[in-house]
Structures are given as C-alpha cells and as structure tokens.
Enzyme design. Structure first.
Site, PDB file in Angstrom:
ATOM      1  N   GLU A 185     -35.010  50.754 145.817  1.00 24.80           N
ATOM      2  CA  GLU A 185     -35.768  50.299 144.657  1.00 24.80           C
ATOM      3  C   GLU A 185     -36.229  51.544 143.919  1.00 24.80           C
ATOM      4  O   GLU A 185     -36.317  52.622 144.500  1.00 24.80           O
ATOM      5  CB  GLU A 185     -36.987  49.477 145.097  1.00 24.80           C
ATOM      6  N   LYS A 223     -39.349  63.220 146.886  1.00 24.21           N
ATOM      7  CA  LYS A 223     -38.591  62.037 147.307  1.00 24.21           C
ATOM      8  C   LYS A 223     -37.366  62.380 148.151  1.00 24.21           C
ATOM      9  O   LYS A 223     -36.980  61.628 149.039  1.00 24.21           O
ATOM     10  CB  LYS A 223     -38.149  61.232 146.079  1.00 24.21           C
ATOM     11  N   SER A 265     -46.155  67.120 143.550  1.00 28.45           N
ATOM     12  CA  SER A 265     -45.106  66.306 144.176  1.00 28.45           C
ATOM     13  C   SER A 265     -43.798  66.328 143.400  1.00 28.45           C
ATOM     14  O   SER A 265     -42.736  66.074 143.957  1.00 28.45           O
ATOM     15  CB  SER A 265     -45.586  64.861 144.332  1.00 28.45           C
TER      16      SER A 265
END
Lengths: 269, 409
Positions: free
Chosen positions: B122, B100, B389
């Site tokens: 969000e 991210k 990830s």
C-alpha cells in the site's frame, strides 16, 4: 436446548431436512424503513436467518458491492447509527421471530461499549454477531458478554484454516459455523476451487454444529451445487446488488423478493 | 530491575502469540488472512536471527541502500538555537530517499526465503510504494501497489516512477480514496492471493506480526544513532525526535533507547490546520482506542465509531491511526507525542534548508519543528538527535503551493 432463535431454527430445518437460506442486507441502505421492509419480505420469500450489516467506514472483509452499500448507508442524510438500528430491530421483533444476527466490524462494537451493546442485543432481539475482524485469537474480548447475555458470536472457518485451527474454532462455536467458500473477500466469483468434500469431511468430524457456506454465492446454480455439503447457504452481495439496482424503495424490495424466492427454490429442490 | 525494564519485560511477555503491546496490537484480522499471518510469523521467527539472512540483509542495506546513514552534527542550527547540541540522523541519504527502504529490503528478502514470487504494497504519497517497487526490481519479483485514487492524482510523478520500476499501480476508489483505503484494499488483495503473494506493509501498523517485523527492520536507525553518538560524544543523547504517522521511522529511532530511561523519546504527529479543527492527523492527541487494519490502537474516530478522514500537508503522516507499540509507549509514559501544525512544519522545512542546506521531507520537518520548540530551552550539555526520515525534493512543489508561489512544470 437454549432459547436462542438460531438453535431453534436449525433444529427445525434439520428435522424437516431443509437447507437454510441465510440472507444479508446492509442496514440503512438506502434507509432504515426500507431495511425493515426488506427483512420482512425476505422472511416471507423464504429466508431462514437474516444477517443485518452494520455500516462501517472501513469494511475490510467486504468486496466492492457491500463496500458501496456501506457508503450509501453512511452517507444517508438521516445519519444511520447503531442506536437507530437497534430501535429498528426492536420494532421488527413485533412482527417476526426469524433469527437476526449482526454482521459488523469490531470497532463499531468496541466504541459503542461492550456491555451496553450486548445488553441492547438481548433487549431488542439480536441473536448473534458475526465479526469478521474478531478471529478466534481475539474473541476473548467479548466472550464473557456473549455468555452473560446469551448472544452468539458466530465463528468463521476458511478453506485455508489449518486442521488444528478448525478444531479449536469448532470446539468454541455457537449457533452455526460460517464456512468461507474460498479465499478473498465477499462478492461475486467466477467459480469455487475449494475441495469442499475434504473441507466438510474435516469440519463434520470435529463438530455436529450446523454449517453454512458463504462468500461468492450469487445464483440458484451455486445453491444447488453447494447445498448437499452443508446445512445452509449464505447470500450477501447478490442481494445487496438487487437493493442497489432498484430506483425506488418498492422496486428495491421487489428485486430482493424475486432474488430470494429464486434462491429459495434452488435450496428447496 | 528498573521499573521501566520491568514494564518493558511485561510488554514483551505480552508479545506472545498474538503480539500485544499492553492492550494494543493483536490480530484483529479476517479468518481468511489468519493462515497467511501464521505463515509469515513462522517464517519470520525462522529467519530473523539466521546468520545467512542477517548477512544478506546487511549486504543490501550497506551496498545497495547506502547504510549506515550519517549522523551529522548540525553546527549552524546548534549555534543558532543556542541550546542543546543538535545531530541529524540522515535517513534521507538512503537509496530511494527515505527510511522506507530498510523495511522493504528486509521484507522482500523474507518473501524470497518464503518462495513468494509476487509482492504487494500500500502507499500514501508513494514513498513506500516506490521503495517496494525498487526492491521488486532488485530481486526480480512482480510488484503491485495499491494507492488511493486521490493520492495517484496528487503524486503522479511517483505513480510513473513505480511504473518505470516495473510495478503495477492500482488506483483505489473505495472509501476516502486515500492511504487507509489503500491499506484496506491491499489487505483484501492479500486475502485473495496469499498463496503466492507477500504483503510488504510499509509502517509499524497492521496485525501481528507486522508491527514487530517493521520495527525490527527499522531499529537499525536507533542502533546506529547509539553507536555513532558513542563514537562522537561518548554518551547517549538527551532526546531523540522523530515524526510519527504509522510510526515506522519513530519506532526504529526509539527502540534501542527504550531501556535507557534518561533518553527522552519524542514523536511529532501531524496537526494539520490545528488539533481543534477538523483537519489534522494527530492520533495520540485526539484519538481513542479502536480497531482497524488488524490492530487495536489509537484512532481518530467520529461519534459513531467510524474512522475519520484525516488531513495533513504531509501525505506520509496522513493516517488515522498509529502503530500499537507507540500507543503502548504513550500509555506507560515512556514516549511523548506532540502535535505539529502544517505551518510549523513548513517553517521548519525552510529553516533546515536555509540553515544547513538540507531539504527535509515534509514528514521529517514535523520532527524538526518539534526540535525547534524544545532545543532552545535545553542546556548546552544536552544532545538532541532528530531523525530526518526522508528527503524533501518530493515536497518542494507542495511547499511552494502552501507559500503561494506558482511553479510551472
């Protein structure tokens, strides 16, 4: 002159120098029968055009009041569907010729089937659709159908729309222009910081189309302050609040009646 | 030109003003947001290839986030499975523990260039929220994070983490009180404050230009895989595998391989209790074309056009839609998407932990699970790269709960 009820209504309003009062309810809040009665009562109390909200799980442009109305309608044990709403509209058409437009999110229309949707609009007597998440760029999705069936897509413009954009939107607009009062979502605001003189000077230079202003209009004072800018005012959340406040259907209807009368007086003064 | 390249080119041509990927994508956004999307697109086009912007982003990616992330040869896993050679792309080693941060640093730097003082985001499980709050702390910006009330309860630790980083967390009480509602609420907040606020969207979803922006900031994953594998093996992989919720780490993994048509692009989506139950988030397997959050894509829907409540053990894959570019890659048959159940993901979580000493995020465990299904049937000449990830520390408690183990805080 078309035979769309929206055009006829605004033509008459302009001839009589009257301000349009556009009102809104969410269909199925609290149930479809009450919604039908609300439509009739709102017309009697002075509404000039009525928006019928189609309940959706994710109403992105709505503030909390209308979001909650969507939840109430969707949670109703009888299960609200677009078919039931079309049936209700068809029944209403035996009693009233007030212009009726759907306010809905594009997913509801798309999954219902575009051709079938507009066919039913014509069959049942829906005059237009307001689709907050189908802006100018994507309106090609339904353009052919709106043309074929004579149902108007009502365009929105906002104070943040560029001049170039306003012009494009005005050129394509049908019925009336939905002018958003200020940034954000539907529902109550403390005040309006928008330079309406400037906004409407621009819009009027681009188009003679009737213009109604909405988002955050809740009180007679708002109506009185804003009506000289435009052809009409749109009141949504303030009415839905009255629906929510009543504990029985008749109380809800009474609340709404009073609210609409109050607003109508301000519009007519 | 190969067929694929032609299709790709057509798709790119479609990515004109309104950002279409085939029939997917677009700008299904309220009029009140259109000026903000236009402003964002103009700014992005201005800066994305500007040398000083690229240089600054690279500086923070390398010096702050710890890129390039490692491409690790999973030797024990390879031997154990006895098929293709397995490499792990270690996005879990990035600062904040997931991919991210790649996107957040890019968007925060863009926000800075645009003169925005405040960012909003969000978040579902809180990974993107934490990354956004981190970037806000790093660049001295105000940050507000929208998180479903249900999720704030499930992820109290991440709420506190964001608050420590100086962010304000709004518990969203609308709708199902989860990620999709947090996303709607962030868009509503943006519509009200776009003048001074930048919306840092966390996945490759939303109205154009977001899916392209997020992809561009995440494509570093695939670009590095390509370069690193060339150095180690002198060749391209046979397949790359990534988990897909909205699909940001997957599109980042896939993108630089799209024209290499011999490389299979495999996405693992969350099947929860199984795709034949009500409790899953398998959008490609079970979804239909729809419109939400500004994009046309595939969505899980009920029979009256409503967006369904979805379920997965993994909060990061708990989204009823998928990024429009994935919907397109699926449509043209370029990428493959498979459902992976909670049980398979938990098994893979335990497997990688025991076999390699790497605890993968429960999201990434879906990709590992898909690899466990296909690697044994591949040849030893094949190479498979799995994108890990994120790291799994955050999931240890929920995995324990799933396995029926009581843990006291």
């Amino acid at each position: 002159m078309t035979n769309n009820r929206i055009d006829t209504a605004f033509k008459n309003l302009r001839e009589n120098n009257e301000t349009a009062l556009v009102t809104f309810i969410t269909m199925g809040d609290p149930d479809i029968d009450t919604s039908k009665k609300l439509v009739i009562e709102m017309e009697k109390s002075g509404a000039s055009l009525i928006e019928l909200g189609i309940p959706f799980s994710d109403p992105m442009a709505e503030g909390p009041v209308i979001q909650e109305a969507n939840v109430r309608a969707l949670d109703n044990k009888d299960g609200i569907t677009l078919d039931k709403i079309f049936d209700a509209v068809k029944e209403l058409r035996c009693e009233t010729q007030i212009p009726l437009v759907y306010l809905m999110y594009y997913n509801s229309l798309l999954t219902y089937g575009r051709e079938k949707f507009f066919e039913r609009c014509t069959e049942c007597g829906i005059d237009g659709v307001i689709i907050p998440d189908l802006p100018f760029e994507e309106s090609g999705e339904i353009y052919d159908y709106t043309e074929k069936y004579g149902v108007y897509q009502i365009s929105l413009v906002s104070p943040t729309s560029s001049e170039e954009r306003m012009k494009k939107i005005c050129d394509r607009a049908k019925g009336f222009l939905y002018c958003v009062s200020s940034m954000g979502v539907t529902g109550v605001r403390d005040g309006f910081n928008t330079d309406f003189d400037n906004m409407f000077a621009k819009l009027n230079s681009f188009s003679d189309m009737p213009k109604c202003i909405g988002f955050g209009i809740s009180k007679p004072e708002h109506v009185a302050a804003l009506k000289h800018y435009c052809d009409g005012v749109i009141v949504g959340s303030a009415i839905v609040k009255q629906v929510a406040a009543g504990s029985t259907p008749s109380e809800k209807i009474n609340n709404v009646k009073q609210k609409v009368q109050e607003l109508k007086e301000a519009a007519a003064e | 030109m190969t067929c694929m390249k032609q299709e790709r080119k057509n798709a790119m041509n479609n990515t004109g003003k309104s950002g279409k990927f085939g029939i997917f994508g677009g700008q299904y956004a309220p009029e009140t947001l259109m000026f903000a999307l236009d402003e964002l697109e103009t700014a992005y086009n201005k800066y994305k290839d500007a040398p000083d912007f690229r240089q600054e982003l690279k500086y923070y990616l390398n010096e702050y986030a710890g890129r390039p992330s490692r491409l690790y040869y999973a030797e024990r896993m390879t031997k154990d499975l006895g098929g293709a050679k397995v490499y792990l792309k270690r996005e879990d080693l990035n600062h904040t523990g997931a991919h991210k941060i790649n996107n957040v640093l890019g968007q925060a730097l863009l926000a800075k260039r645009m003169g925005k003082k405040k960012i909003i985001a969000e978040t579902g499980a809180g990974q993107h929220g934490v990354a956004a709050a981190t970037a806000a702390a790093l660049f001295g910006m105000e940050c507000e994070v929208y998180m479903g009330k249900e999720d704030t309860k499930r992820q109290e630790l991440n709420v506190f983490r964001m608050e420590l980083l100086g962010a304000k967390v709004h518990a969203v009480t609308s709708g199902t009180m989860t990620l999709k509602d947090a996303c709607s609420e962030a868009m509503r907040a943006w519509a009200a404050n776009a003048n001074d606020t930048f919306y840092v969207l966390g996945s490759a979803v939303g109205p154009h230009p977001y899916p392209s922006i997020v992809r561009d900031f995440q494509r570093v994953i695939g670009a590095e895989i390509k370069e690193q594998l060339m150095k180690k093996e002198g060749r391209l992989p046979s397949a790359v595998i990534a988990c897909v919720g909205g699909g940001s780490n997957a599109i980042g993994t896939f993108y630089d391989f799209i024209d290499d048509k011999d490389v299979r692009l495999i996405g693992a989506e969350a099947a929860g209790n199984g795709v034949d139950t009500k409790y899953h988030a398998a959008t490609v397997t079970k979804g239909e074309v729809g419109v939400l959050h500004g994009m046309k894509s595939l969505f899980l829907q009920d029979n009256r056009g409503g967006i369904m409540e979805v379920y997965s053990i993994s909060a990061g894959l708990d989204y009823p839609g998928i990024g429009p570019e994935h919907a397109f890659l699926n449509d043209i048959g370029r990428a493959e998407y498979y459902p992976v159940t909670d049980k398979e993901a938990v098994d893979a979580f335990c497997y990688l932990t025991k076999t390699e000493g790497i605890i993968p995020a429960i999201e990434s465990s879906h990709a590992v699970a898909q690899a466990l299904k296909i690697v044994p049937n591949m040849s030893s000449d094949d190479i498979v790269v799995i994108t890990i990830s994120g790291r799994g520390d955050k999931d240890v408690k929920s995995v324990a709960r799933y396995m029926g183990v009581e843990i006291n805080d």
